[in-house]
Design an enzyme around this catalytic site. Structure first.
Site, PDB file in Angstrom:
ATOM      1  N   GLY A  66     -22.650  29.426 -89.035  1.00 36.09           N
ATOM      2  CA  GLY A  66     -21.562  29.550 -90.000  1.00 36.09           C
ATOM      3  C   GLY A  66     -20.621  30.701 -89.740  1.00 36.09           C
ATOM      4  O   GLY A  66     -19.402  30.569 -89.845  1.00 36.09           O
ATOM      5  N   HIS A  67     -21.165  31.871 -89.377  1.00 34.33           N
ATOM      6  CA  HIS A  67     -20.311  33.058 -89.324  1.00 34.33           C
ATOM      7  C   HIS A  67     -19.475  33.159 -88.057  1.00 34.33           C
ATOM      8  O   HIS A  67     -18.631  34.046 -87.941  1.00 34.33           O
ATOM      9  CB  HIS A  67     -21.136  34.336 -89.530  1.00 34.33           C
ATOM     10  CG  HIS A  67     -21.965  34.754 -88.364  1.00 34.33           C
ATOM     11  ND1 HIS A  67     -21.627  35.826 -87.564  1.00 34.33           N
ATOM     12  CD2 HIS A  67     -23.119  34.274 -87.871  1.00 34.33           C
ATOM     13  CE1 HIS A  67     -22.548  35.983 -86.632  1.00 34.33           C
ATOM     14  NE2 HIS A  67     -23.458  35.053 -86.795  1.00 34.33           N
ATOM     15  N   GLN A 118     -20.830  28.920 -79.692  1.00 37.83           N
ATOM     16  CA  GLN A 118     -19.509  29.364 -79.254  1.00 37.83           C
ATOM     17  C   GLN A 118     -18.571  28.203 -78.929  1.00 37.83           C
ATOM     18  O   GLN A 118     -17.430  28.430 -78.522  1.00 37.83           O
ATOM     19  CB  GLN A 118     -19.643  30.285 -78.034  1.00 37.83           C
ATOM     20  CG  GLN A 118     -20.397  31.574 -78.293  1.00 37.83           C
ATOM     21  CD  GLN A 118     -19.701  32.501 -79.276  1.00 37.83           C
ATOM     22  OE1 GLN A 118     -18.513  32.368 -79.548  1.00 37.83           O
ATOM     23  NE2 GLN A 118     -20.443  33.458 -79.815  1.00 37.83           N
ATOM     24  N   ASN A 147     -21.784  32.810 -74.351  1.00 38.01           N
ATOM     25  CA  ASN A 147     -21.244  33.756 -75.318  1.00 38.01           C
ATOM     26  C   ASN A 147     -20.729  35.045 -74.702  1.00 38.01           C
ATOM     27  O   ASN A 147     -20.010  35.804 -75.355  1.00 38.01           O
ATOM     28  CB  ASN A 147     -22.315  34.091 -76.365  1.00 38.01           C
ATOM     29  CG  ASN A 147     -23.587  34.631 -75.748  1.00 38.01           C
ATOM     30  OD1 ASN A 147     -24.186  33.986 -74.891  1.00 38.01           O
ATOM     31  ND2 ASN A 147     -24.006  35.812 -76.165  1.00 38.01           N
ATOM     32  N   CYS A 176     -26.172  40.591 -80.229  1.00 35.43           N
ATOM     33  CA  CYS A 176     -27.619  40.625 -80.410  1.00 35.43           C
ATOM     34  C   CYS A 176     -28.313  41.527 -79.392  1.00 35.43           C
ATOM     35  O   CYS A 176     -29.474  41.889 -79.572  1.00 35.43           O
ATOM     36  CB  CYS A 176     -28.187  39.210 -80.317  1.00 35.43           C
ATOM     37  SG  CYS A 176     -27.590  38.124 -81.628  1.00 35.43           S
ATOM     38  N   THR A 186     -35.842  28.112-100.434  1.00 37.81           N
ATOM     39  CA  THR A 186     -34.667  27.773-101.239  1.00 37.81           C
ATOM     40  C   THR A 186     -33.391  27.940-100.425  1.00 37.81           C
ATOM     41  O   THR A 186     -33.161  28.983 -99.816  1.00 37.81           O
ATOM     42  CB  THR A 186     -34.597  28.665-102.495  1.00 37.81           C
ATOM     43  OG1 THR A 186     -35.799  28.494-103.249  1.00 37.81           O
ATOM     44  CG2 THR A 186     -33.392  28.302-103.352  1.00 37.81           C
ATOM     45  N   ALA A 233     -28.046  30.438 -86.449  1.00 34.68           N
ATOM     46  CA  ALA A 233     -28.283  29.757 -85.173  1.00 34.68           C
ATOM     47  C   ALA A 233     -29.549  30.252 -84.484  1.00 34.68           C
ATOM     48  O   ALA A 233     -30.182  29.492 -83.747  1.00 34.68           O
ATOM     49  CB  ALA A 233     -27.079  29.933 -84.254  1.00 34.68           C
ATOM     50  N   THR A 234     -29.920  31.509 -84.685  1.00 29.90           N
ATOM     51  CA  THR A 234     -31.171  31.992 -84.088  1.00 29.90           C
ATOM     52  C   THR A 234     -32.351  31.177 -84.601  1.00 29.90           C
ATOM     53  O   THR A 234     -33.222  30.753 -83.830  1.00 29.90           O
ATOM     54  CB  THR A 234     -31.374  33.483 -84.384  1.00 29.90           C
ATOM     55  OG1 THR A 234     -30.446  34.246 -83.604  1.00 29.90           O
ATOM     56  CG2 THR A 234     -32.788  33.934 -84.043  1.00 29.90           C
TER      57      THR A 234
END
Length: 376
Positions: A201-202, A180, A150, A324, A238, A70-71
């Site tokens: 994703g995480h 979030q 967040n 973060c 990739t 997301a960053t």
């Protein structure tokens, strides 16, 4: 008994995500850009995940572009849209409580000549769509506001704001960081009136190192990372097939249970707040109508870092704010009117539908013990 209550920082990958990642690493390990069967099989894995994610937000699969997280999605949204639309319109509007990946990117664009307006909550600690609309004008190229904060779980009025902005200034590009909110609240691109949506994703039981940016058809975003022609040239490099596979598998598992999981976590939040009620030094910083997945509290007079490590010694894992920030205050709590000793003692408890009342009991007892034993 290990008690993990830092799910806003990261979630444990679900079994389906792990299985999908392993299959991509051991079976479909080809380079998706290669023009042979192994490459095609890897590309089919990406295509499947892209469709699942697109379907989950009511979008076409062609609108989903994979990133490293997301960053990067937030950077691509702000930098890419401002590069495409900011030649004449040099103003960007954001909320004052954005994640660092939006705030720091906006600050860098500010150094490059853009005017950045940061909209703060009103004195009642709440955001109103009218304040964002009033901050915009004909010279504005982009507005960015997160859906769920967040650190506190506060739900920002994204739909109302973007709809009002589009009515008055249809040329303005709208971006929302939904990290979030995604798979916790309904996130639909058209309903939010969002041109750009950042996903991770995480945070949803997928894996680390993968995110996505939704780009509405017809909206231009110039690439930040150049090189090959992956992701239609929007994001060269990739693709991480295993992490993309895990992302898609997590979405496919969670998408059908958003409402029931929200209701379950709402019950957990109510239980937690009830357990803490009556503890004189504990104050709840999160709004009652915020996302139940994030509960911010303060054990007033006990510094966050010290209490965090006391809880860690009991195998209880919470945070003092955004992961973060590495433990440093971001200033977000101050924007919501939470300052001084109360901000210095803030702890963020973040749950999933798999969190149990028993785990919350263990946390509350350890917190009370910490309040008695820990020096401020």
């Amino acid at each position: 008994m290990e008690v993990y209550l830092d799910n806003a920082a990261t979630t444990k990958p679900c079994a389906e995500a792990v299985e999908a990642a392993v299959a991509a690493m051991t079976e479909n390990y080809g380079n998706p850009s290669s023009l042979h069967r192994a490459g095609l099989n890897a590309q089919l894995v990406i295509d499947g995940a892209r469709k699942d994610i697109a379907d989950s937000i009511g979008a076409d699969r062609e609108c989903i572009f994979f990133t490293s997280g997301a960053t990067e999605s937030n950077n691509l949204a702000l930098r890419g849209a401002s590069a495409a639309y900011g030649r004449k319109n040099r103003k960007i509007v954001i909320s004052a409580v954005e994640h660092a990946s939006v705030e720091e990117t906006a600050a860098d664009l500010e150094k490059k000549g853009f005017e950045v307006v940061r909209v703060s909550p009103r004195e009642d600690g709440r955001y109103y769509a009218a304040d964002f609309v009033n901050a915009c004008d004909e010279n504005t190229c982009l507005i960015s506001m997160m859906y769920v904060n967040n650190e506190t779980g506060y739900i920002l009025p994204v739909k109302e704001t973007f709809s009002a902005v589009k009515r008055r200034y249809p040329h303005i590009i709208t971006h929302t960081d939904c990290v979030q909110a995604y798979m916790k609240l309904p996130v639909k691109a058209n309903a939010l009136n969002a041109d750009l949506i950042s996903l991770s994703g995480h945070k949803i039981h997928g894996g680390k190192g993968v995110g996505a940016l939704y780009i509405k058809k017809g909206v231009r975003v110039l690439p930040v990372i150049t090189g090959g022609k992956q992701e239609k040239g929007i994001r060269s490099g990739t693709e991480s097939v295993p992490m993309i596979a895990a992302f898609g598998a997590a979405v496919k598992k969670l998408v059908l249970t958003i409402t029931e999981r929200y209701d379950r976590v709402s019950e957990l939040k109510k239980y937690l707040v009830g357990r803490l009620d009556g503890e004189e030094s504990v104050k709840v910083n999160s709004p009652e109508d915020g996302s139940p997945y994030v509960v911010n509290i303060s054990a007033v007079g006990k510094r966050s870092e010290i209490m965090l490590h006391f809880l860690e010694s009991r195998e209880i894992y919470v945070s003092s704010g955004s992961a973060c920030s590495k433990g440093q205050q971001s200033g977000v709590l101050g924007q919501f009117g939470i300052r001084d000793k109360r901000a210095d003692s803030a702890l963020r408890i973040s749950m999933t539908a798999g969190t149990t009342e028993a785990e919350l009991d263990v946390f509350c007892e350890a917190l009370r013990e910490g309040i008695e034993k820990v020096r401020g």
